[in-house]
Design an enzyme around this catalytic site. Sequence first.
Site, PDB file in Angstrom:
ATOM      1  N   TYR A 125      21.775 -14.614 -86.157  1.00 20.16           N
ATOM      2  CA  TYR A 125      22.832 -13.954 -87.437  1.00 20.16           C
ATOM      3  C   TYR A 125      24.201 -13.848 -86.393  1.00 20.16           C
ATOM      4  O   TYR A 125      24.091 -13.788 -85.949  1.00 20.16           O
ATOM      5  CB  TYR A 125      22.223 -12.482 -87.967  1.00 20.16           C
ATOM      6  CG  TYR A 125      23.203 -11.827 -88.866  1.00 20.16           C
ATOM      7  CD1 TYR A 125      23.141 -12.441 -90.585  1.00 20.16           C
ATOM      8  CD2 TYR A 125      23.687 -11.158 -88.807  1.00 20.16           C
ATOM      9  CE1 TYR A 125      23.925 -12.321 -91.646  1.00 20.16           C
ATOM     10  CE2 TYR A 125      24.711 -10.597 -89.711  1.00 20.16           C
ATOM     11  CZ  TYR A 125      24.678 -10.871 -90.959  1.00 20.16           C
ATOM     12  OH  TYR A 125      25.608 -10.505 -92.019  1.00 20.16           O
ATOM     13  N   GLU A 213      29.785 -15.275 -93.905  1.00 18.82           N
ATOM     14  CA  GLU A 213      28.212 -15.234 -93.638  1.00 18.82           C
ATOM     15  C   GLU A 213      27.320 -16.384 -93.234  1.00 18.82           C
ATOM     16  O   GLU A 213      26.839 -17.527 -93.812  1.00 18.82           O
ATOM     17  CB  GLU A 213      27.392 -14.252 -94.087  1.00 18.82           C
ATOM     18  CG  GLU A 213      26.185 -13.891 -93.812  1.00 18.82           C
ATOM     19  CD  GLU A 213      25.267 -13.173 -94.913  1.00 18.82           C
ATOM     20  OE1 GLU A 213      25.059 -11.654 -94.500  1.00 18.82           O
ATOM     21  OE2 GLU A 213      24.899 -13.342 -95.952  1.00 18.82           O
TER      22      GLU A 213
END
Length: 404
Positions: A125, A213
């Site tokens: 992530y 993101e």
Amino acid sequence: MNLHEYQAKELLKRYSVPVQEGIACSTPGEAEEAYRQIHTQYGSKFAVVKAQIHAGGRGKGKIVGKEQRGVAVGKNATEVKDIAQNLLGGTLVTIQTGEAGKVVNKVLVAQDVYYDGPNPVKEFYLSILLDRAKGQNVIMYSTEGGMDIEEVAHNTPEKIFKEWVHPGGPLQPFQARKIAFNLGLSGEANKNCVKFVTSLYNAYSGLDCGMLEINPLFKTSDDKIIAVDCKMNVDDSSLTRHPDVATMRDLAEEDPTEVEAGKFNLNFVKLDGNVGCMVNGAGLAMATMDMIQLSGGSPANFLDVGGSASAKTVEAGFRIILQDPKVKAILINIFGGIVRGDRVAQGIIDAYNSIGDIKIPIIVRLQGTNAEEGKQLLDESGLKVQSAIKLSEAADLVAKAVKA
């Protein structure tokens, strides 16, 4: 301004950020053809079909009335077509959309990245956003990528790393190497990660992003580092510098009342309360919303008509507030500096006469430039409008209205 995954990936490619390749499709037939192109060009054994909406949690979300997930794998052209048929035109409900869900108008047919190779694959992530407390951009990253990053942050916060970067400068090489090291990467994968993170930060800065993101950030079996998914938000104030990005705005994904407000240059944000408010100036708007809350109500919106509001602008704002069925009262709180009180009053009168019989209480507080003239216009109009001089008086009237 939020962007779809397929749009964000196209922008990332301009900055040499490796991404999972795919083709955006609006019909099942286009999705079927997209699979054939991807199979031929990349040798993919299967394709991933992803619903394109402005919300996360698509992999666990479902189409209303069907068992179809928002992200699904098709092993051949027929399966890809069937998945697209189930998604397109359907309403996808995810943890981020709420029960109302969002209608799927496009799907992304993407290549297989889980191909065979000498090394295991891994999902990470990574996101970049502004840390307002520090006044610096922050890169947040974790070895635990995938759909449940929120649970990782809640249950094991020690697995979330942060790297701060001054907005006036680039990401330093040692910082990119630190990120790759903390992700546990070595050899070719480490080198590719350093390049990826550097290019991604350049994209974040160059596109004036508010948030970028990548989840998952993916290491392939041959040690490539690519963006499998991308969520991007671009600062609205920067769009004059990025006219090509501005054309990517998808109005169908935005609240219709906010879109309408934008046509009149109104600063409008829809909320979930029961008292509509129209104010000039962001500071006064925030104070007014606090006052509504303290009086027992709840703000139904943030609406700043600005300093140069005309009667037409005020009428437009009035109409937008009245579209919300939850609104039990409207508070208009204007301090006349540049904007004139009589102009605001005329806009209220025009809107009232144009709309017709309005059932809910309207409370008006005018102060400053031409406030007396505005009050006189309202008093002589014969409309059912309650006027107030002090903010405390307006608060009392709001309290009575929401308790009625």
